[in-house]
Design a protein around this motif. Structure first.
Motif, PDB file in Angstrom:
ATOM      1  N   MET A 204       0.807  -1.220   0.000  1.00 23.34           N
ATOM      2  CA  MET A 204       0.000   0.000   0.000  1.00 23.34           C
ATOM      3  C   MET A 204       0.842   1.274   0.000  1.00 23.34           C
ATOM      4  N   PHE A 205       2.150   1.131   0.116  1.00 23.31           N
ATOM      5  CA  PHE A 205       3.042   2.267  -0.104  1.00 23.31           C
ATOM      6  C   PHE A 205       3.211   2.495  -1.611  1.00 23.31           C
ATOM      7  N   TRP A 206       3.612   3.732  -1.957  1.00 23.28           N
ATOM      8  CA  TRP A 206       3.948   4.060  -3.336  1.00 23.28           C
ATOM      9  C   TRP A 206       5.461   4.176  -3.489  1.00 23.28           C
ATOM     10  N   LEU A 207       5.975   3.706  -4.623  1.00 18.34           N
ATOM     11  CA  LEU A 207       7.395   3.868  -4.947  1.00 18.34           C
ATOM     12  C   LEU A 207       7.591   5.139  -5.757  1.00 18.34           C
ATOM     13  N   GLU A 208       6.910   6.185  -5.324  1.00 14.62           N
ATOM     14  CA  GLU A 208       6.992   7.516  -5.921  1.00 14.62           C
ATOM     15  C   GLU A 208       7.234   8.502  -4.790  1.00 14.62           C
ATOM     16  N   ALA A 209       8.269   9.272  -4.876  1.00 20.55           N
ATOM     17  CA  ALA A 209       8.623  10.184  -3.790  1.00 20.55           C
ATOM     18  C   ALA A 209       7.650  11.355  -3.710  1.00 20.55           C
ATOM     19  N   GLY A 210       7.573  11.930  -2.528  1.00 22.71           N
ATOM     20  CA  GLY A 210       6.833  13.168  -2.357  1.00 22.71           C
ATOM     21  C   GLY A 210       5.368  13.034  -2.016  1.00 22.71           C
ATOM     22  N   LEU A 211       4.880  11.805  -1.796  1.00 21.97           N
ATOM     23  CA  LEU A 211       3.482  11.581  -1.431  1.00 21.97           C
ATOM     24  C   LEU A 211       3.392  11.245   0.061  1.00 21.97           C
ATOM     25  N   PRO A 212       2.271  11.571   0.712  1.00 25.07           N
ATOM     26  CA  PRO A 212       2.121  11.175   2.110  1.00 25.07           C
ATOM     27  C   PRO A 212       2.221   9.663   2.312  1.00 25.07           C
ATOM     28  N   SER A 213       1.876   8.899   1.279  1.00 26.53           N
ATOM     29  CA  SER A 213       1.926   7.440   1.375  1.00 26.53           C
ATOM     30  C   SER A 213       3.115   6.848   0.627  1.00 26.53           C
ATOM     31  N   SER A 214       4.142   7.652   0.365  1.00 20.59           N
ATOM     32  CA  SER A 214       5.374   7.125  -0.225  1.00 20.59           C
ATOM     33  C   SER A 214       6.086   6.220   0.773  1.00 20.59           C
ATOM     34  N   LEU A 215       6.755   5.201   0.259  1.00 27.28           N
ATOM     35  CA  LEU A 215       7.493   4.275   1.116  1.00 27.28           C
ATOM     36  C   LEU A 215       8.601   5.001   1.869  1.00 27.28           C
ATOM     37  N   ARG A 216       8.645   4.790   3.174  1.00 29.22           N
ATOM     38  CA  ARG A 216       9.706   5.311   4.026  1.00 29.22           C
ATOM     39  C   ARG A 216       9.994   4.286   5.111  1.00 29.22           C
ATOM     40  N   PRO A 217      11.243   4.017   5.418  1.00 29.58           N
ATOM     41  CA  PRO A 217      11.548   3.093   6.516  1.00 29.58           C
ATOM     42  C   PRO A 217      10.900   3.576   7.817  1.00 29.58           C
ATOM     43  N   GLY A 218      10.283   2.656   8.532  1.00 27.75           N
ATOM     44  CA  GLY A 218       9.682   2.987   9.819  1.00 27.75           C
ATOM     45  C   GLY A 218       8.330   3.647   9.746  1.00 27.75           C
ATOM     46  N   ALA A 219       7.775   3.815   8.549  1.00 27.73           N
ATOM     47  CA  ALA A 219       6.457   4.426   8.396  1.00 27.73           C
ATOM     48  C   ALA A 219       5.373   3.354   8.362  1.00 27.73           C
ATOM     49  N   ARG A 220       4.157   3.752   8.764  1.00 30.73           N
ATOM     50  CA  ARG A 220       3.008   2.861   8.645  1.00 30.73           C
ATOM     51  C   ARG A 220       2.404   2.985   7.247  1.00 30.73           C
ATOM     52  N   PRO A 221       2.044   1.881   6.619  1.00 28.43           N
ATOM     53  CA  PRO A 221       1.359   1.974   5.333  1.00 28.43           C
ATOM     54  C   PRO A 221      -0.040   2.562   5.529  1.00 28.43           C
ATOM     55  N   ARG A 222      -0.535   3.277   4.515  1.00 33.19           N
ATOM     56  CA  ARG A 222      -1.906   3.798   4.593  1.00 33.19           C
ATOM     57  C   ARG A 222      -2.859   2.654   4.245  1.00 33.19           C
ATOM     58  N   THR A 223      -3.427   2.055   5.255  1.00 30.49           N
ATOM     59  CA  THR A 223      -4.194   0.832   5.057  1.00 30.49           C
ATOM     60  C   THR A 223      -5.650   1.133   4.731  1.00 30.49           C
ATOM     61  N   THR A 224      -6.376   0.076   4.397  1.00 24.59           N
ATOM     62  CA  THR A 224      -7.829   0.157   4.176  1.00 24.59           C
ATOM     63  C   THR A 224      -8.600  -0.116   5.451  1.00 24.59           C
ATOM     64  N   LEU A 225      -7.926  -0.533   6.496  1.00 23.64           N
ATOM     65  CA  LEU A 225      -8.598  -1.060   7.689  1.00 23.64           C
ATOM     66  C   LEU A 225      -9.302   0.050   8.463  1.00 23.64           C
ATOM     67  N   SER A 226     -10.578  -0.186   8.793  1.00 23.33           N
ATOM     68  CA  SER A 226     -11.362   0.925   9.316  1.00 23.33           C
ATOM     69  C   SER A 226     -12.466   0.483  10.269  1.00 23.33           C
ATOM     70  N   PRO A 227     -12.104   0.152  11.528  1.00 21.40           N
ATOM     71  CA  PRO A 227     -13.151  -0.073  12.522  1.00 21.40           C
ATOM     72  C   PRO A 227     -13.920   1.214  12.773  1.00 21.40           C
ATOM     73  N   GLY A 228     -15.108   1.086  13.353  1.00 21.22           N
ATOM     74  CA  GLY A 228     -15.933   2.266  13.608  1.00 21.22           C
ATOM     75  C   GLY A 228     -16.466   2.291  15.024  1.00 21.22           C
ATOM     76  N   LEU A 229     -16.503   3.479  15.611  1.00 18.31           N
ATOM     77  CA  LEU A 229     -17.070   3.692  16.941  1.00 18.31           C
ATOM     78  C   LEU A 229     -17.849   4.991  16.915  1.00 18.31           C
ATOM     79  N   ALA A 230     -19.059   4.974  17.451  1.00 17.14           N
ATOM     80  CA  ALA A 230     -19.882   6.183  17.482  1.00 17.14           C
ATOM     81  C   ALA A 230     -20.390   6.421  18.898  1.00 17.14           C
ATOM     82  N   LEU A 231     -20.437   7.692  19.287  1.00 13.74           N
ATOM     83  CA  LEU A 231     -20.882   8.102  20.616  1.00 13.74           C
ATOM     84  C   LEU A 231     -22.157   8.932  20.507  1.00 13.74           C
ATOM     85  N   ARG A 232     -22.987   8.839  21.519  1.00 12.56           N
ATOM     86  CA  ARG A 232     -24.107   9.764  21.703  1.00 12.56           C
ATOM     87  C   ARG A 232     -23.961  10.398  23.072  1.00 12.56           C
TER      88      ARG A 232
END
Length: 542
Positions: free
Chosen positions: A394-422
């Motif tokens: 899920m990283f990009w091999l293109e520099a200059g993007l928020p999701s570009s590959l960098r050592p020690g970075a988290r990949p921008r995943t699709t994973l998305s639990p949800g929590l809602a409050l009232r």
């Protein structure tokens, strides 16, 4: 109440609650069980993000059990190896396995059980077996040629086990039992911390390091030893009296908040079924374009993205016809690369993730979406009984993007639990597997419940739909403009009207899109819903 994507995990979680454990104890037990009984969808080599509310702490929090890229994982290294995209399969795509550390942090800080007790269900199913569900058989059948290339995977999973037959993974049982045995002694907290050290600095780390070196992977013992799961604030948006909480934009969660900010300008309750699908899909295109341009393990201008001014401007782009455009309001999109699909990669809607939700009598609530380390992503590590994940794709091999590959970075995943409050209190926990469809299928259930008045089970059962008019998060990272997949239960009139609006409609078989589960605390009651699709999800409570 416990709801999850597999009945055995829901039963394990409920057994914990029956024996006095809290929601976090139950979630840990259910999460480890899911690794065993849905190995085609997640495993110990994967990750776990979760959103939860602790009654003791009195606030919503994010659990980040998302591992990071290895220190040797650089754009230059992948380019030297001849890659324009990070592969969708194999050890080269591995990040630090985060699920184990994530579950242990939750158990340590918020649970009450000892690790040995929480792991007992998973160890028992791995050792003595569990009945094979049709989804597991189909996944192995589909990727049998790929699995056959990996001797350790072939020995465990081929020939494909029959549906209903008893499947065992004794090596996994031995791995977890050894961790428990070596960690035993002292206080509960000391045992949990010792188990974490054994996994990330002990025999598991040693075996992962050796295996990756043999398979030309990049993950090392030092990468494992230096990583920790974390607790973080949630990101939230208020919508129709509900505070919707998501992870920070290292995950896909805020794309749901952006969709809500756009839909806040529509009478969602009053839309016809055709208009509902059309408007929701067109808003999704706008929100996902921002995700693809701006999200990552970096500074993301969420205040702007969720502001009224920004969304008034973006909302004006929604017309009566299906848009073929795909442009962010800020930033720039990655450059798409022509790449051929490969075995075991892509098509995440076939399944690659699990989900669980728990609420207890003390007011604790959690939503978790474990994923990664599925059986066809990477070879089984012979000494451990499970494969590494492939989340680095899920990283990009293109520099200059928020999701570009960098050592020690988290990949921008699709994973998305949800929590809602009232009124500041936990009200709903929900989510689904499904790659880029997670913040569509689960999002639609939320809208049908909050805006359109369906109860949780009705909202879960309602006909589903999604678009792939977005840049896929999975190799080979394509986009299908104007695409719209709908279940046939929408009926010919709705489908015809959507086609007339310019959507490239693909009618999917009934009861095939989404695997949403949910738990709720409302009106003095605990409620839950499970998905009939796939005939695996299960909700239980008392």
């Amino acid at each position: 109440m416990v709801a999850s994507t597999h009945w055995l995990a829901s039963a394990a979680g409920m057994a914990v609650l029956e024996r006095g454990g809290n929601a976090f104890d139950a979630a840990v037990a259910a999460g480890f069980t899911l690794q065993v009984v849905e190995p085609h969808l997640n495993g110990p080599g994967g990750e776990v993000p979760a959103l939860f509310y602790s009654a003791d702490r009195g606030e919503p929090l994010t659990l980040c059990g998302q591992g990071v890229a290895p220190a040797a994982a650089t754009i230059e290294r992948f380019r030297e190896l001849g890659h324009d995209l990070i592969p969708g399969t194999g050890v080269l795509s591995a990040c630090v396995p985060g699920a184990f550390g994530g579950w242990l942090l939750l158990l340590l800080e918020f649970g009450t059980w000892r690790l040995e007790d929480a792991l007992a269900f998973a160890i028992d199913y791995a050792d003595n077996g569990f009945p094979v569900a049709s989804g597991m058989r189909l996944a192995i059948d589909r990727e049998a040629d790929l699995i056959a290339r990996w001797p350790s995977s072939r020995d465990l999973y081929l020939p494909p086990p029959e549906v209903g037959s008893q499947f065992r993974n004794p090596t996994l049982a031995v791995t977890y039992r050894r961790i428990v045995d070596e960690a035993r002694g002292g206080s509960r907290d000391e045992e949990i911390e010792r188990a974490r050290e054994i996994f990330y600095e002990g025999f598991v780390a040693d075996e992962l390091h050796r295996f990756c070196a043999e398979e030309q992977g990049l993950l090392t013992r030092d990468d494992l030893a230096s990583w920790r799961a974390t607790l973080e604030p949630v990101v939230s948006f208020d919508y129709r009296g509900v505070t919707v909480c998501k992870t920070a934009p290292w995950g896909a969660g805020p794309v749901a908040l952006q969709q809500l900010a756009l839909l806040d300008g529509f009478d969602v309750a009053g839309l016809s079924e055709t208009e509902f699908v059309h408007v929701v899909i067109e808003c999704a295109k706008l929100a996902f374009a921002d995700r693809d341009a701006l999200y990552g393990d970096a500074e993301v201008p969420l205040d702007t993205l969720l502001s009224r001014e920004y969304n008034d401007r973006r909302r004006a782009l929604v017309g009566d016809g299906a848009s073929g455009e795909y442009g962010p309001g800020l930033g720039r999109l990655p450059t798409l690369v022509e790449a051929r699909p490969t075995a075991g990669a892509g098509a995440p809607t076939r399944g690659d993730t699990v989900h669980l939700d728990v609420v207890d009598r003390w007011g604790n609530m959690i939503s978790a979406t474990p994923s990664g380390g599925w059986l066809y992503g990477s070879p089984v590590i012979p000494a451990l009984g499970w494969p590494l994940g492939t989340r680095a794709q899920m990283f990009w091999l293109e520099a200059g993007l928020p999701s570009s590959l960098r050592p020690g970075a988290r990949p921008r995943t699709t994973l998305s639990p949800g929590l809602a409050l009232r009124d500041g209190k936990p009200w709903l926990a929900w989510g689904t597997p499904g790659g880029d469809q997670q913040e569509q299928w689960a999002f639609h259930v939320f809208l049908r419940h909050v805006d359109r008045g369906l109860n949780l089970q009705e909202a879960t059962d309602a006909p589903e739909f999604h678009t792939d008019h977005l840049i896929s998060s999975f190799y080979p990272r394509g986009i299908q403009r104007r695409s719209l997949s709908v279940e046939g239960r929408f009926g010919p009139d709705v489908i015809d009207q959507l086609c007339r609006r310019g959507h490239a409609v693909m009618v999917e078989p009934d009861w095939t899109l989404g695997r949403v589960t949910a738990v709720q605390k409302a009106d003095g009651q605990l409620r839950a819903a499970a998905n009939p699709r796939g005939m695996q999800g299960y909700a239980v409570g008392r």
